[in-house]
Design a protein around this motif. Structure first.
Motif, PDB file in Angstrom:
ATOM      1  N   ILE A  44      12.191  22.497   5.349  1.00 62.90           N
ATOM      2  CA  ILE A  44      13.047  23.893   5.020  1.00 62.90           C
ATOM      3  C   ILE A  44      12.113  25.034   4.999  1.00 62.90           C
ATOM      4  O   ILE A  44      12.383  26.164   5.626  1.00 62.90           O
ATOM      5  CB  ILE A  44      13.939  23.778   3.885  1.00 62.90           C
ATOM      6  CG1 ILE A  44      15.027  22.577   4.265  1.00 62.90           C
ATOM      7  CG2 ILE A  44      14.436  24.973   3.696  1.00 62.90           C
ATOM      8  CD1 ILE A  44      15.954  22.920   5.484  1.00 62.90           C
ATOM      9  N   ARG A  45      11.067  24.609   4.026  1.00 68.81           N
ATOM     10  CA  ARG A  45      10.159  26.035   3.725  1.00 68.81           C
ATOM     11  C   ARG A  45       9.277  26.273   4.958  1.00 68.81           C
ATOM     12  O   ARG A  45       9.069  27.530   5.169  1.00 68.81           O
ATOM     13  CB  ARG A  45       9.343  25.340   2.534  1.00 68.81           C
ATOM     14  CG  ARG A  45       9.910  25.299   1.195  1.00 68.81           C
ATOM     15  CD  ARG A  45       8.971  25.492   0.151  1.00 68.81           C
ATOM     16  NE  ARG A  45       7.966  24.370   0.018  1.00 68.81           N
ATOM     17  CZ  ARG A  45       8.026  23.325  -0.764  1.00 68.81           C
ATOM     18  NH1 ARG A  45       9.389  23.124  -1.421  1.00 68.81           N
ATOM     19  NH2 ARG A  45       7.263  22.183  -0.743  1.00 68.81           N
ATOM     20  N   LYS A  46       8.890  25.542   5.701  1.00 65.28           N
ATOM     21  CA  LYS A  46       8.155  25.849   6.931  1.00 65.28           C
ATOM     22  C   LYS A  46       9.071  26.453   7.894  1.00 65.28           C
ATOM     23  O   LYS A  46       8.714  27.617   8.558  1.00 65.28           O
ATOM     24  CB  LYS A  46       7.687  24.491   7.833  1.00 65.28           C
ATOM     25  CG  LYS A  46       6.893  24.705   8.918  1.00 65.28           C
ATOM     26  CD  LYS A  46       6.561  23.073   9.569  1.00 65.28           C
ATOM     27  CE  LYS A  46       6.215  23.671  10.885  1.00 65.28           C
ATOM     28  NZ  LYS A  46       6.654  22.525  11.780  1.00 65.28           N
ATOM     29  N   ILE A  47      10.255  26.059   7.946  1.00 67.43           N
ATOM     30  CA  ILE A  47      11.320  26.860   8.974  1.00 67.43           C
ATOM     31  C   ILE A  47      11.607  28.389   8.509  1.00 67.43           C
ATOM     32  O   ILE A  47      11.903  29.255   9.012  1.00 67.43           O
ATOM     33  CB  ILE A  47      12.541  26.120   9.216  1.00 67.43           C
ATOM     34  CG1 ILE A  47      11.896  24.790   9.997  1.00 67.43           C
ATOM     35  CG2 ILE A  47      13.620  26.842   9.936  1.00 67.43           C
ATOM     36  CD1 ILE A  47      13.205  23.863  10.312  1.00 67.43           C
ATOM     37  N   MET A  48      11.943  28.211   7.133  1.00 65.64           N
ATOM     38  CA  MET A  48      12.384  29.633   6.501  1.00 65.64           C
ATOM     39  C   MET A  48      11.200  30.451   6.519  1.00 65.64           C
ATOM     40  O   MET A  48      11.535  31.700   6.566  1.00 65.64           O
ATOM     41  CB  MET A  48      12.794  29.360   5.079  1.00 65.64           C
ATOM     42  CG  MET A  48      14.007  28.528   5.105  1.00 65.64           C
ATOM     43  SD  MET A  48      15.363  28.757   5.908  1.00 65.64           S
ATOM     44  CE  MET A  48      15.929  29.985   4.808  1.00 65.64           C
ATOM     45  N   SER A  49      10.246  29.939   6.524  1.00 66.57           N
ATOM     46  CA  SER A  49       8.769  30.612   6.542  1.00 66.57           C
ATOM     47  C   SER A  49       8.761  31.618   7.896  1.00 66.57           C
ATOM     48  O   SER A  49       8.461  32.782   7.957  1.00 66.57           O
ATOM     49  CB  SER A  49       7.541  30.006   6.275  1.00 66.57           C
ATOM     50  OG  SER A  49       6.496  30.754   6.465  1.00 66.57           O
ATOM     51  N   ILE A  50       9.007  30.925   8.864  1.00 67.17           N
ATOM     52  CA  ILE A  50       9.125  31.522  10.077  1.00 67.17           C
ATOM     53  C   ILE A  50      10.351  32.638  10.289  1.00 67.17           C
ATOM     54  O   ILE A  50      10.212  33.607  10.627  1.00 67.17           O
ATOM     55  CB  ILE A  50       9.483  30.607  11.322  1.00 67.17           C
ATOM     56  CG1 ILE A  50       8.198  29.418  11.441  1.00 67.17           C
ATOM     57  CG2 ILE A  50       9.652  31.208  12.786  1.00 67.17           C
ATOM     58  CD1 ILE A  50       8.361  28.118  12.247  1.00 67.17           C
ATOM     59  N   LEU A  51      11.488  32.100   9.662  1.00 69.81           N
ATOM     60  CA  LEU A  51      12.632  32.908   9.750  1.00 69.81           C
ATOM     61  C   LEU A  51      12.176  34.222   9.021  1.00 69.81           C
ATOM     62  O   LEU A  51      12.748  35.355   9.342  1.00 69.81           O
ATOM     63  CB  LEU A  51      13.673  32.189   9.153  1.00 69.81           C
ATOM     64  CG  LEU A  51      14.361  31.361  10.059  1.00 69.81           C
ATOM     65  CD1 LEU A  51      15.537  30.665   9.286  1.00 69.81           C
ATOM     66  CD2 LEU A  51      14.823  31.634  11.447  1.00 69.81           C
TER      67      LEU A  51
END
Lengths: 145, 145
Positions: B39-46
């Motif tokens: 989640i953190r990886k994806i949210m970082s992109i977002l």
DNA sequence: CCTAACTGTACGAATTATTATTACAGTACT
DNA sequence: AGTACTGTAATAATAATTCGTACAGTTAGG
């Protein structure tokens, strides 16, 4: 999505390229760059759907059994691989109390299913002959470098 | 195609579901059914694309930074995963003398790229709010059983 | 200024999907 | 009968995806 659709299109275009000729699974495999068993498996499906005719025994192989101007990639896609847009992994958990978690799976499913319809609609515009023509032109306009 | 797009949509819909609240990666991960690091990886992109705001430290987490009625799934898809329709495996061999073998890769590439445009066009019709609404309605109309 | 609760990021392990290989039965031509 | 094919299955190899863990950096509160 796996490559069976791509291989099917390639094989059919190849057969359209050499009409009147039987092509063995080995010949097709070499052209496609894979192994004969995979080709046979895919061609077997294409035969069951009436796209090719098969001949076993000596001098046998595959030959086109449809009009390349009539058959669209959509039909090929339908017979080879359905529901390929949607990833295998699923989001959320139907057991959860939270509506977002419980229902997200169904919602995304719906979205991917509809997206697949759009994809298919596009493929309906492309025939085997279209592909063959592009291939013969050397595919000048795009990604090939 | 991997599931990062699905997870991104799920996470954003969840944040839209609880506006004004910070949600930790752990909370989102539980809702989505995956692990916090993903989640953190994806949210970082977002975050880098301006869809969410982040707060580190105690009481931190993620919060929506865009209007769910404005942001479409197409924008999310573009920032998360590009060129996902095309399979990784490639047909044919550019070195081959046979035009079909040599050019098929380029032709299929072109087809998948254009198909992706159709896919994106469809995603443009769907906003985060659309997803949230469907989820809240319990996704009555479709595949969920 | 120390601790607790977070994010950001990286890396290796586990799992799963895809592709390749091998084998062999069945068929047809010579 | 022998040779050259397809049809099909099972298993091995490879590659993609997902998970788990770790740890540095950040912020709030005492």
């Amino acid at each position: 999505m796996n490559s069976e659709f791509t291989i099917a299109v390639h094989s059919l275009a190849l057969l359209a390229h050499i009409p009147e000729h039987m092509a063995s699974s080995e010949l097709i495999a070499k052209n496609v760059c894979t192994n004969p068993a995979r080709i046979r498996k895919i061609m077997s499906i294409l035969r069951k759907n009436g796209f090719v005719k098969t001949k076993e025994g000596i001098g046998g192989g595959y030959i086109l059994a449809c009009d390349p101007n009539e058959v669209t990639l959509a039909e090929i896609h339908r017979s080879i691989s359905n529901g390929t847009l949607k990833p295998h992994w699923c989001s959320g958990d139907p057991q959860e109390a939270c509506q977002v978690s419980a229902n997200m799976h169904g919602v995304m499913d719906q979205i991917f299913t509809e997206a697949e319809m759009y994809f298919t609609k596009y493929l309906e515009q492309i025939t085997i002959q279209t592909v063959l023509d592009k291939v013969r032109q050397g595919c000048q306009e795009s990604s090939q470098q």
